[in-house]
Design an enzyme around this catalytic site. Structure first.
Site, PDB file in Angstrom:
ATOM      1  CG  ASP A  87      28.862  16.307  -5.827  1.00  0.00           C
ATOM      2  OD1 ASP A  87      28.765  15.088  -5.681  1.00  0.00           O
ATOM      3  OD2 ASP A  87      28.632  17.133  -4.920  1.00  0.00           O
ATOM      4  CD  GLU A  97      25.876  12.490  -7.238  1.00  0.00           C
ATOM      5  OE1 GLU A  97      25.806  11.706  -6.290  1.00  0.00           O
ATOM      6  OE2 GLU A  97      25.985  13.713  -7.081  1.00  0.00           O
TER       7      GLU A  97
HETATM    8  C1  NOJ Z   1      27.431  13.182  -3.957  1.00  0.00           C
HETATM    9  C2  NOJ Z   1      28.741  12.569  -3.629  1.00  0.00           C
HETATM   10  O1  NOJ Z   1      28.888  11.366  -4.351  1.00  0.00           O
HETATM   11  C3  NOJ Z   1      28.760  12.360  -2.130  1.00  0.00           C
HETATM   12  O2  NOJ Z   1      29.872  11.595  -1.728  1.00  0.00           O
HETATM   13  C4  NOJ Z   1      28.728  13.701  -1.464  1.00  0.00           C
HETATM   14  O3  NOJ Z   1      28.631  13.533  -0.058  1.00  0.00           O
HETATM   15  C5  NOJ Z   1      27.543  14.531  -1.936  1.00  0.00           C
HETATM   16  N1  NOJ Z   1      27.367  14.468  -3.357  1.00  0.00           N
HETATM   17  C6  NOJ Z   1      27.703  15.976  -1.534  1.00  0.00           C
HETATM   18  O4  NOJ Z   1      28.674  16.604  -2.308  1.00  0.00           O
END
Ligand code: NOJ
Length: 552
Positions: free
Chosen positions: A206, A267
């Protein structure tokens, strides 16, 4: 044999909305275990699970209070172990979501930090700083939270006086960790090992581009500071910094020390494919989500440019591409594509709630998924897209859960509209999402029209979107190594304007985004098409449809 992750089809399980085993209206591990046969039959290779760790659920589990426990909402650690074993028995690999940029404010470390002195070791695990101005009442920098408002919240000292501020790039309940701190690094390496020992096949990271911050904490000043998508700058104070890459070199060594191919997917919302490639060396991460298609309109020129840019850069880096049409943070692509002349993500946001041609959107969505599954690399399926689900744009504000809305200055879209629980069967909510006799309704209400879209209904219909996905993924598997997947390079074929045509080894793909049917080449047979296509020589491919062909 190519490594599994180089061309895997990975299904994103948004666990709270997938299947509810215990009847409390929230999806859970038991529900997921009961639906593994469905996922195996769909033909995907792996599952990525959104966070299931202990969490106050302020940001749907992206606020973790204990990384070594499963939230009781979803089950127990033995349930998790059972799921890993069952998934493997069904031939499905399992990828967890690791959240290293921030913890929950309820995490023991943050609670300890709040109770400790300003210069304590406990506070050094996070970013605490004095405020600016005479009385320290101004935030230490001008950084905005991605969910709106400032990225800093002021603490209160034990004597009741206002104290230091702490950094949170997301909600105030999600304090950012300090990745220059050795204890933080060791702790996460240990968490990775905890789950790798349990048998998971990898991690989605993440906010992978956000871990390290400029130690000088400069203001953004005039620099662009939108959402994660705008993290497009060199030497940005908190996104895509060089120091972050070294962390992943340590992580890679850990993954490589395990048997089997354990992988990382980043990500990383960074400027462009060349910046993504920095994360994807053999000493760093394996793959990254390619978010380019999320903002790409349904337009052949734009799509081709995106495909070429991605493949060019990643091939040079030796990394496989991934292709993503939807996820739990964006408007579902069947809806984006159903807004006739406005189909980019930015336009979809602007036009949230305006009329959508659902039939058109679903048709284009099928054509798009057939297109991306012919491209080199791997693909992602966000749960429910195989049912052609649209975004639910009329959820009443009283049911909204996304913390984004609390901080952002807008009436929508919130991210809840793509997170509505799946319809499995039956004619009325909860459509089989929860078992008979459930004690609570689904955590977000399902539209009544979804009775037409249940998995059970679509399984009976050879022309449904679900049937198309199954046939598509079966065909893709059959042709791996003979063109599809990580195999052959992509060679563009000359085609009329608005038509994407290319060859991958023995397989030829046509996607018709023009406004007229297009003639297919003679001497080929149809492997699969997103709409009915005659098998005859010189057949026509209808508008908004894709086809895979092989020479007779
Ligand atoms: C990316 C995640 O996909 C999202 O859902 C989340 O709110 C943020 N990161 C913070 O962790």
């Amino acid at each position: 044999m190519s490594s599994w992750w180089r061309d895997a089809v990975i299904y994103q399980v948004y666990i709270r909305s997938f299947a509810d085993g215990n009847g409390d209206g929230v999806g859970d591990v038991a529900g997921l275990r009961s639906r593994l046969p469905y996922l195996a039959a769909l033909g995907v290779d792996a599952l990525w699970l959104n966070p299931w760790y202990a969490s106050p659920q302020v940001d749907a589990g992206y606020d973790v209070s204990d990384y070594r426990r499963v939230d009781p909402l979803f089950g127990t650690l033995p349930d998790a172990q059972g799921l890993i074993a069952d998934a493997h028995e069904h031939g499905l690999r399992l990828i967890l979501d690791i959240v290293p940029n921030h913890t929950s404010d309820q995490h023991a470390w943050f609670q300890e930090a709040l109770a400790s002195a300003p210069d304590s070791a406990a506070r050094a695990r996070y970013h605490f700083r004095a405020g600016r101005g005479v009385d320290g009442s101004q935030p230490p920098t001008d950084w905005p939270s991605i969910f709106g408002g400032p990225a800093w919240t002021r603490t209160v000292d034990p004597d009741g006086k206002p104290g230091d501020w702490y950094l949170h790039l997301f909600a105030p309940e999600q304090p950012d960790l300090n990745w220059t701190n050795a204890e933080v690094r060791r702790e996460f390496e240990d968490i990775l090992r905890f789950w790798l020992d349990m048998g998971v096949d990898g991690f989605r990271i993440d906010v992978a581009h956000g871990l390290t911050k400029d130690p000088a904490f400069p203001d953004l000043a005039s620099r662009e500071a939108g959402g994660m998508l705008d993290a497009a700058l060199d030497d940005h104070p908190y996104f895509d910094r060089d120091e972050t890459l070294a962390i992943y070199e340590d992580w890679r060594r850990i993954a490589d020390s395990y048997e089997g191919e354990r992988v990382f997917v980043a990500e990383a919302w960074v400027a462009d494919a060349s910046r993504v490639a920095r994360y994807l060396t053999p000493a760093r991460l394996h793959t990254a989500f390619n978010f380019g298609l999320l903002g790409c309109p349904w337009d052949a020129t734009a799509l081709r440019a995106e495909i070429d840019a991605t493949l060019g850069v990643l091939a040079a880096a030796g990394a496989p591409a991934t292709w993503v049409l939807s996820n739990h943070d964006v408007i579902r692509h069947a809806t984006r594509y159903g807004r006739r002349s406005h189909t980019s993500l930015a336009d979809a946001k602007r036009l949230y709630g305006t009329p959508v041609d659902h039939a058109l959107g679903e048709r284009r969505a099928r054509a798009a998924v057939q297109l991306i599954n012919a491209l080199p690399g791997g693909t992602y399926v966000y749960q429910g897209e195989e049912l052609g689900l649209p975004e639910v744009e009329d959820l009443p504000p009283s049911v909204w859960q996304d913390p984004n809305r609390h901080y952002a200055d807008h009436a929508g879209p919130v991210r809840d509209g793509c997170r509505v629980p799946l319809p499995w069967s039956g004619g009325t909510p909860p459509f089989g999402f929860s078992p008979e006799g459930a004690t609570a309704p689904p955590w977000l209400p399902q539209p009544a029209e979804w009775k037409e879209r249940t998995a059970a209904t679509q399984e009976q219909d050879a022309h449904s979107t679900l049937s198309h996905y199954r046939a598509l993924l079966r065909t893709r598997r059959e042709w791996l190594g003979r063109g599809l997947g990580d195999g052959a390079p992509l060679e563009w074929i000359e085609a009329p304007a608005g038509v994407l045509a290319f060859r991958r080894g023995e397989v030829v793909c046509y996607a018709n985004l023009s406004d007229a049917p297009v003639k297919l080449p003679a001497g080929h047979r149809v492997l699969i098409a997103s709409e009915a296509v005659e098998a005859a020589d010189g057949a026509l491919l209808p508008v908004d449809a894709s086809v895979w062909l092989v020479a007779e």
